[in-house]
Scaffold this motif. Structure first.
Motif, PDB file in Angstrom:
ATOM      1  N   GLN A  65     -36.461  25.437 125.149  1.00 41.26           N
ATOM      2  CA  GLN A  65     -37.554  25.279 124.184  1.00 41.26           C
ATOM      3  C   GLN A  65     -37.056  25.442 122.743  1.00 41.26           C
ATOM      4  OE1 GLN A  65     -40.889  27.714 125.193  1.00 41.26           O
ATOM      5  NE2 GLN A  65     -42.278  26.582 123.873  1.00 41.26           N
ATOM      6  N   THR A  66     -36.155  26.396 122.531  1.00 42.13           N
ATOM      7  CA  THR A  66     -35.611  26.634 121.182  1.00 42.13           C
ATOM      8  C   THR A  66     -34.939  25.387 120.627  1.00 42.13           C
ATOM      9  OG1 THR A  66     -35.146  28.896 121.873  1.00 42.13           O
ATOM     10  CG2 THR A  66     -34.098  28.184 119.847  1.00 42.13           C
ATOM     11  N   GLU A  67     -34.256  24.639 121.510  1.00 45.11           N
ATOM     12  CA  GLU A  67     -33.570  23.417 121.080  1.00 45.11           C
ATOM     13  C   GLU A  67     -34.574  22.279 120.840  1.00 45.11           C
ATOM     14  OE1 GLU A  67     -29.579  24.205 123.847  1.00 45.11           O
ATOM     15  OE2 GLU A  67     -31.267  23.095 124.666  1.00 45.11           O
ATOM     16  N   ALA A  68     -35.681  22.306 121.575  1.00 44.34           N
ATOM     17  CA  ALA A  68     -36.638  21.187 121.537  1.00 44.34           C
ATOM     18  C   ALA A  68     -37.606  21.239 120.362  1.00 44.34           C
ATOM     19  CB  ALA A  68     -37.442  21.166 122.842  1.00 44.34           C
ATOM     20  N   MET A  69     -38.079  22.433 120.001  1.00 47.37           N
ATOM     21  CA  MET A  69     -39.211  22.519 119.077  1.00 47.37           C
ATOM     22  C   MET A  69     -38.956  21.923 117.689  1.00 47.37           C
ATOM     23  SD  MET A  69     -41.270  23.275 121.247  1.00 47.37           S
ATOM     24  CE  MET A  69     -42.756  23.132 120.251  1.00 47.37           C
ATOM     25  N   PRO A  70     -37.751  22.088 117.093  1.00 40.91           N
ATOM     26  CA  PRO A  70     -37.533  21.431 115.795  1.00 40.91           C
ATOM     27  C   PRO A  70     -37.635  19.903 115.889  1.00 40.91           C
ATOM     28  CG  PRO A  70     -35.884  23.137 116.155  1.00 40.91           C
ATOM     29  CD  PRO A  70     -36.615  22.961 117.450  1.00 40.91           C
ATOM     30  N   LYS A  99     -40.102  17.512 113.934  1.00 39.61           N
ATOM     31  CA  LYS A  99     -39.529  16.453 113.087  1.00 39.61           C
ATOM     32  C   LYS A  99     -40.145  15.090 113.397  1.00 39.61           C
ATOM     33  CE  LYS A  99     -36.830  13.845 110.684  1.00 39.61           C
ATOM     34  NZ  LYS A  99     -36.890  13.786 109.241  1.00 39.61           N
ATOM     35  N   PHE A 100     -40.273  14.773 114.695  1.00 41.77           N
ATOM     36  CA  PHE A 100     -40.786  13.457 115.091  1.00 41.77           C
ATOM     37  C   PHE A 100     -42.313  13.454 115.267  1.00 41.77           C
ATOM     38  CE2 PHE A 100     -36.385  13.209 117.135  1.00 41.77           C
ATOM     39  CZ  PHE A 100     -35.848  12.501 116.068  1.00 41.77           C
ATOM     40  N   LYS A 101     -42.943  14.623 114.929  1.00 44.26           N
ATOM     41  CA  LYS A 101     -44.412  14.761 115.046  1.00 44.26           C
ATOM     42  C   LYS A 101     -44.902  14.380 116.458  1.00 44.26           C
ATOM     43  CE  LYS A 101     -45.471  14.215 110.118  1.00 44.26           C
ATOM     44  NZ  LYS A 101     -44.097  14.378 109.619  1.00 44.26           N
ATOM     45  N   LEU A 102     -44.224  14.929 117.448  1.00 42.80           N
ATOM     46  CA  LEU A 102     -44.600  14.644 118.837  1.00 42.80           C
ATOM     47  C   LEU A 102     -45.726  15.585 119.262  1.00 42.80           C
ATOM     48  CD1 LEU A 102     -41.009  14.364 120.381  1.00 42.80           C
ATOM     49  CD2 LEU A 102     -42.393  12.550 119.342  1.00 42.80           C
ATOM     50  N   VAL A 103     -46.546  15.125 120.206  1.00 38.65           N
ATOM     51  CA  VAL A 103     -47.617  15.983 120.709  1.00 38.65           C
ATOM     52  C   VAL A 103     -47.395  16.231 122.202  1.00 38.65           C
ATOM     53  CG1 VAL A 103     -49.330  15.280 119.004  1.00 38.65           C
ATOM     54  CG2 VAL A 103     -49.149  14.002 121.132  1.00 38.65           C
ATOM     55  N   ARG A 150     -43.728  17.637 128.598  1.00 38.36           N
ATOM     56  CA  ARG A 150     -43.417  16.384 127.896  1.00 38.36           C
ATOM     57  C   ARG A 150     -44.148  16.346 126.568  1.00 38.36           C
ATOM     58  NH1 ARG A 150     -45.495  10.621 127.746  1.00 38.36           N
ATOM     59  NH2 ARG A 150     -47.267  11.242 129.033  1.00 38.36           N
ATOM     60  N   TYR A 151     -43.397  15.996 125.529  1.00 38.86           N
ATOM     61  CA  TYR A 151     -43.968  15.718 124.211  1.00 38.86           C
ATOM     62  C   TYR A 151     -43.738  14.235 123.948  1.00 38.86           C
ATOM     63  CZ  TYR A 151     -43.770  20.797 123.508  1.00 38.86           C
ATOM     64  OH  TYR A 151     -43.940  22.150 123.643  1.00 38.86           O
ATOM     65  N   HIS A 152     -44.666  13.600 123.263  1.00 40.18           N
ATOM     66  CA  HIS A 152     -44.451  12.172 123.018  1.00 40.18           C
ATOM     67  C   HIS A 152     -45.062  11.756 121.692  1.00 40.18           C
ATOM     68  CE1 HIS A 152     -48.646  11.036 124.142  1.00 40.18           C
ATOM     69  NE2 HIS A 152     -48.556  12.178 124.796  1.00 40.18           N
ATOM     70  N   GLY A 153     -44.630  10.597 121.208  1.00 45.64           N
ATOM     71  CA  GLY A 153     -45.158  10.066 119.959  1.00 45.64           C
ATOM     72  C   GLY A 153     -44.327   8.884 119.504  1.00 45.64           C
ATOM     73  N   ASN A 154     -44.732   8.298 118.383  1.00 46.76           N
ATOM     74  CA  ASN A 154     -44.001   7.158 117.839  1.00 46.76           C
ATOM     75  C   ASN A 154     -43.298   7.578 116.554  1.00 46.76           C
ATOM     76  OD1 ASN A 154     -44.842   5.273 119.836  1.00 46.76           O
ATOM     77  ND2 ASN A 154     -46.866   5.303 118.890  1.00 46.76           N
ATOM     78  N   HIS A 201     -40.879   4.523 120.603  1.00 47.17           N
ATOM     79  CA  HIS A 201     -41.731   5.492 121.288  1.00 47.17           C
ATOM     80  C   HIS A 201     -40.789   6.553 121.859  1.00 47.17           C
ATOM     81  CE1 HIS A 201     -45.049   7.290 123.399  1.00 47.17           C
ATOM     82  NE2 HIS A 201     -44.206   7.463 124.410  1.00 47.17           N
ATOM     83  N   ILE A 202     -41.031   7.801 121.509  1.00 46.70           N
ATOM     84  CA  ILE A 202     -40.161   8.891 121.955  1.00 46.70           C
ATOM     85  C   ILE A 202     -40.895   9.769 122.964  1.00 46.70           C
ATOM     86  CG2 ILE A 202     -38.904  10.980 121.244  1.00 46.70           C
ATOM     87  CD1 ILE A 202     -38.445   9.670 118.540  1.00 46.70           C
ATOM     88  N   ASP A 203     -40.235   9.998 124.093  1.00 48.35           N
ATOM     89  CA  ASP A 203     -40.683  11.025 125.040  1.00 48.35           C
ATOM     90  C   ASP A 203     -39.617  12.102 125.039  1.00 48.35           C
ATOM     91  OD1 ASP A 203     -43.149  10.069 126.476  1.00 48.35           O
ATOM     92  OD2 ASP A 203     -41.839   8.349 126.862  1.00 48.35           O
ATOM     93  N   LEU A 204     -40.008  13.342 124.794  1.00 49.46           N
ATOM     94  CA  LEU A 204     -39.060  14.454 124.873  1.00 49.46           C
ATOM     95  C   LEU A 204     -39.492  15.323 126.047  1.00 49.46           C
ATOM     96  CD1 LEU A 204     -37.628  16.596 122.001  1.00 49.46           C
ATOM     97  CD2 LEU A 204     -38.544  17.684 124.034  1.00 49.46           C
ATOM     98  N   VAL A 205     -38.588  15.519 126.993  1.00 50.56           N
ATOM     99  CA  VAL A 205     -38.944  16.322 128.165  1.00 50.56           C
ATOM    100  C   VAL A 205     -38.028  17.534 128.282  1.00 50.56           C
ATOM    101  CG1 VAL A 205     -39.903  14.368 129.450  1.00 50.56           C
ATOM    102  CG2 VAL A 205     -37.494  14.956 129.757  1.00 50.56           C
ATOM    103  N   LEU A 206     -38.596  18.604 128.787  1.00 55.29           N
ATOM    104  CA  LEU A 206     -37.776  19.772 129.094  1.00 55.29           C
ATOM    105  C   LEU A 206     -38.252  20.367 130.409  1.00 55.29           C
ATOM    106  CD1 LEU A 206     -38.587  22.664 126.589  1.00 55.29           C
ATOM    107  CD2 LEU A 206     -39.557  20.429 126.294  1.00 55.29           C
ATOM    108  N   PRO A 207     -37.343  21.043 131.119  1.00 58.46           N
ATOM    109  CA  PRO A 207     -37.704  21.547 132.455  1.00 58.46           C
ATOM    110  C   PRO A 207     -38.753  22.654 132.439  1.00 58.46           C
ATOM    111  CG  PRO A 207     -35.319  21.471 132.166  1.00 58.46           C
ATOM    112  CD  PRO A 207     -35.921  21.273 130.821  1.00 58.46           C
ATOM    113  N   GLY A 208     -39.056  23.201 131.256  1.00 62.23           N
ATOM    114  CA  GLY A 208     -40.090  24.228 131.166  1.00 62.23           C
ATOM    115  C   GLY A 208     -39.584  25.595 131.600  1.00 62.23           C
TER     116      GLY A 208
END
Length: 251
Positions: free
Chosen positions: A18-23, A27-31, A48-52, A57-64
Motif C-alpha cells: 500500500q505504501t508503494e501504491a498510494m502516491p 498522482k493519477f487521481k485513481l479511485v 483495485r484503483y482505476h481512472g484515466n 485507462h489505468i488499473d492499479l491493483v495490489l494484493p491487499g
C-alpha cells in the motif's frame, strides 16, 4: 489487447504494498473500485484503483492486506494470483510491475536507484532434477523497452525473485549465478503470469537496501521505504507519460 501498431489504451500497474501504491493513486487521481462493482471474486482481499490519465485507462491493483495478520500480502503467490485474475478480467495492453527492491553494490546499485529489469529469475525454487532445475529458476527475458530506457535514463539490471526478504547463503549463490543486480519478492511471478497470457510486462524497481552492504536488510528497508517510494513513483509517472499515445512497438 492493442496490436503492435495500435496505441496502448489500457495499462495494469501491479504493486505489492500500500505504501508503494498510494502516491501513484494520488498522482493519477485513481479511485478505488467499490466492493459491489468489484470484478474480483468474493473473499479475495485484492484492491483495485482505476481512472484515466492522458490517453490511458489505468488499473492499479495490489494484493491487499492479509486477513489474519493485517499486513501487506507480499510475495510471489499473492502477486501471481492478483496478476492472473487482473489480466483475464481487465485485459491490459501492458503491465507495469512497480516496487522496491534490494540492490547489490558490487553490481553498481545504490539506494534510490531505479532499475528497469532486463531479465527475471527465481532464486529460492530449488529443484535439483534435470529440466525441473531450469523450470525452478524460471529465467526469462522481460519485454524490452529500449526507448523507455533511453528516454528516462533508468538503470538496467537483472532481477532475482524469492519469497524471503533476507537471503540464505544458498539463495546468495543462486542470485550470483543469475547475475542479478536487484532482488525482490514478486517480479518473476508477475513475469511468469504475463508470459502465460502473452501480455508484455515491464519491471520498474527502486532500491531500498543494499543486500551486500553493512546494515541489516530489514532495518535499511524500513528506514528508506518512504523516501525510495517517492523515487519509484516519479519513475513510474514518467514511464506512464512516455507510454501515453504510443504503441507497444514504440516502447
Amino acid at each position: 489487447m492493442a496490436s503492435e501498431a495500435g496505441p496502448i489504451s489500457k495499462v495494469l500497474i501491479v504493486v505489492a504494498m500500500q505504501t508503494e501504491a498510494m502516491p501513484l493513486v494520488s498522482k493519477f487521481k485513481l479511485v478505488e473500485a467499490p466492493a459491489h462493482e468489484s470484478t474480483f471474486p468474493k473473499g479475495a482481499p485484492w484492491v483495485r484503483y482505476h481512472g484515466n490519465y492522458k490517453d490511458l485507462h489505468i488499473d492499479l491493483v495490489l494484493p491487499g492486506k492479509d486477513a489474519v495478520f493485517g499486513v501487506d500480502s507480499v510475495g510471489t503467490v499473492s502477486a501471481a494470483l492478483v496478476t492472473s485474475f487482473s489480466i483475464q478480467t481487465l485485459k491490459p495492453d501492458l503491465i507495469i510491475n512497480a516496487g522496491t527492491a534490494g540492490g547489490f553494490k558490487a553490481k553498481g546499485a545504490s539506494i534510490g536507484d531505479v532499475f528497469l529489469a532486463s531479465d527475471v529469475a527465481f532464486h529460492d525454487r530449488r529443484i535439483p532434477i534435470p529440466v525441473f532445475d531450469m523450470y525452478g529458476t524460471g529465467a526469462r527475458k522481460t519485454f524490452t523497452a529500449p526507448n523507455i530506457l533511453k528516454e528516462l535514463n533508468l538503470k538496467v539490471g537483472k532481477l532475482s525473485t524469492g519469497d524471503s526478504l533476507d537471503m540464505s547463503p544458498h539463495d546468495e549463490e543462486v542470485i550470483l549465478s543469475n547475475d542479478a543486480t536487484i532482488k525482490d519478492m514478486e517480479g518473476a511471478a508477475v513475469a511468469y503470469v504475463a508470459d502465460m497470457f502473452s501480455t508484455p510486462a515491464i519491471f520498474v524497481k527502486a532500491v531500498t537496501d543494499i543486500v551486500d552492504g553493512e546494515k541489516p536488510t530489514s532495518e535499511e528497508f524500513l528506514q528508506n521505504l518512504i523516501a525510495v517510494t517517492a523515487a519509484l513513483d516519479l519513475a513510474v509517472t514518467r514511464v506512464v507519460e512516455f507510454i501515453s499515445g504510443k504503441s507497444i512497438s514504440d516502447l
